[in-house]
Design a protein around this motif. Structure first.
Motif, PDB file in Angstrom:
ATOM      1  N   LYS A  87      -1.203   3.825   4.784  1.00  0.00           N
ATOM      2  CA  LYS A  87      -0.841   5.034   5.517  1.00  0.00           C
ATOM      3  C   LYS A  87      -2.103   5.754   5.946  1.00  0.00           C
ATOM      4  O   LYS A  87      -2.971   6.058   5.139  1.00  0.00           O
ATOM      5  CB  LYS A  87       0.023   5.964   4.671  1.00  0.00           C
ATOM      6  N   GLU A  90      -3.913  10.243   5.261  1.00  0.00           N
ATOM      7  CA  GLU A  90      -3.318  10.605   3.976  1.00  0.00           C
ATOM      8  C   GLU A  90      -4.378  10.510   2.883  1.00  0.00           C
ATOM      9  O   GLU A  90      -5.234   9.629   2.916  1.00  0.00           O
ATOM     10  CB  GLU A  90      -2.163   9.671   3.655  1.00  0.00           C
ATOM     11  N   ALA A  92      -3.167  11.714  -0.522  1.00  0.00           N
ATOM     12  CA  ALA A  92      -2.387  11.801  -1.763  1.00  0.00           C
ATOM     13  C   ALA A  92      -2.184  10.408  -2.353  1.00  0.00           C
ATOM     14  O   ALA A  92      -2.003   9.433  -1.628  1.00  0.00           O
ATOM     15  CB  ALA A  92      -1.038  12.447  -1.488  1.00  0.00           C
ATOM     16  N   THR A  93      -2.218  10.333  -3.665  1.00  0.00           N
ATOM     17  CA  THR A  93      -2.001   9.057  -4.353  1.00  0.00           C
ATOM     18  C   THR A  93      -0.946   9.223  -5.441  1.00  0.00           C
ATOM     19  O   THR A  93      -1.190   8.956  -6.607  1.00  0.00           O
ATOM     20  CB  THR A  93      -3.316   8.518  -4.969  1.00  0.00           C
ATOM     21  N   ASP A  94       0.235   9.660  -5.044  1.00  0.00           N
ATOM     22  CA  ASP A  94       1.335   9.806  -5.994  1.00  0.00           C
ATOM     23  C   ASP A  94       2.002   8.449  -6.203  1.00  0.00           C
ATOM     24  O   ASP A  94       2.283   7.729  -5.251  1.00  0.00           O
ATOM     25  CB  ASP A  94       2.362  10.806  -5.476  1.00  0.00           C
ATOM     26  N   CYS A  95       2.260   8.124  -7.459  1.00  0.00           N
ATOM     27  CA  CYS A  95       2.839   6.823  -7.793  1.00  0.00           C
ATOM     28  C   CYS A  95       3.769   6.990  -8.987  1.00  0.00           C
ATOM     29  O   CYS A  95       3.370   7.549 -10.009  1.00  0.00           O
ATOM     30  CB  CYS A  95       1.715   5.835  -8.121  1.00  0.00           C
ATOM     31  N   ASN A 106       3.887   7.943  -2.710  1.00  0.00           N
ATOM     32  CA  ASN A 106       3.900   9.064  -1.751  1.00  0.00           C
ATOM     33  C   ASN A 106       5.248   9.177  -1.036  1.00  0.00           C
ATOM     34  O   ASN A 106       5.314   9.183   0.193  1.00  0.00           O
ATOM     35  CB  ASN A 106       2.769   8.911  -0.735  1.00  0.00           C
ATOM     36  N   ASP A 107       6.315   9.251  -1.797  1.00  0.00           N
ATOM     37  CA  ASP A 107       7.683   9.407  -1.287  1.00  0.00           C
ATOM     38  C   ASP A 107       8.215   8.193  -0.522  1.00  0.00           C
ATOM     39  O   ASP A 107       9.234   8.284   0.146  1.00  0.00           O
ATOM     40  CB  ASP A 107       7.822  10.658  -0.411  1.00  0.00           C
TER      41      ASP A 107
END
Length: 133
Positions: A87, A90, A92-95, A106-107
Motif C-alpha cells: 500500500k 501509508e 501504519a503497521t497494524d497487524c 491496516n483494516d
C-alpha cells in the motif's frame, strides 16, 4: 521470398511474446517492490505463519509505502516467504490475526494462503485491488 517473410514474421511474433512475458513478470507482480525496513513482525496464534511489515522509503519525491510478507514457518525445511500486501502513501503497521490463516493488516483482511493486496492496480476512484495467485 515467401519463406523469408514467414520466418521474419515468426521471429517478430516470438520476440513480441517474450517481451510481453517479461513485462508481465517484472511490472505486474511484487518482484520489483523495494524491500524496506522491518517495522513489525506478527506471529499467527500457532506460530505457523509470521507476517513481517516493512516501511519502504521511496526517496525524496515519493511517499512511504508498507510492504507485507508472510513467512511460512512450518511445513518445509526452508522458510518460504510470499509478499501479500502493498500500500502506497501509508506508514501504519497494524497487524492482528483473526484466525490461524486470516490476518488483518491496516483494516485489510487477507487469507495468507491465497490472498494478496496491491494498491497499484486500483481503478480510478476505487479502493485498492485484491489479486489472485
Amino acid at each position: 521470398m515467401a519463406e523469408i517473410l514467414t520466418t521474419a514474421l515468426k521471429t517478430i511474433l516470438c520476440c513480441a511474446i517474450a517481451v510481453g512475458i517479461v513485462y508481465a513478470i517484472y511490472y505486474m507482480t511484487f518482484v520489483r517492490l523495494p524491500r524496506g525496513e522491518i517495522q513489525r513482525a506478527c506471529a499467527s496464534p500457532t506460530g505457523e505463519y509470521t507476517v513481517n511489515l516493512y516501511l519502504c522509503n521511496g526517496g525524496a519525491t515519493v511517499g512511504y509505502s508498507i510492504r507485507g510478507e508472510v513467512v511460512f514457518n512450518k511445513g518445509s525445511i526452508f522458510k518460504r516467504k510470499k509478499d501479500i500486501y502493498w500500500k502506497y502513501h501509508e506508514t501504519a503497521t497494524d497487524c492482528a490475526w483473526i484466525t490461524e490463516h486470516v490476518v488483518m493488516i491496516n483494516d485489510m483482511v487477507l487469507d495468507v494462503r491465497y490472498d494478496r493486496y496491491d494498491c497499484r492496480y486500483a481503478k480510478e476512484g476505487s479502493r485498492c485491488a485484491y489479486l489472485d495467485d
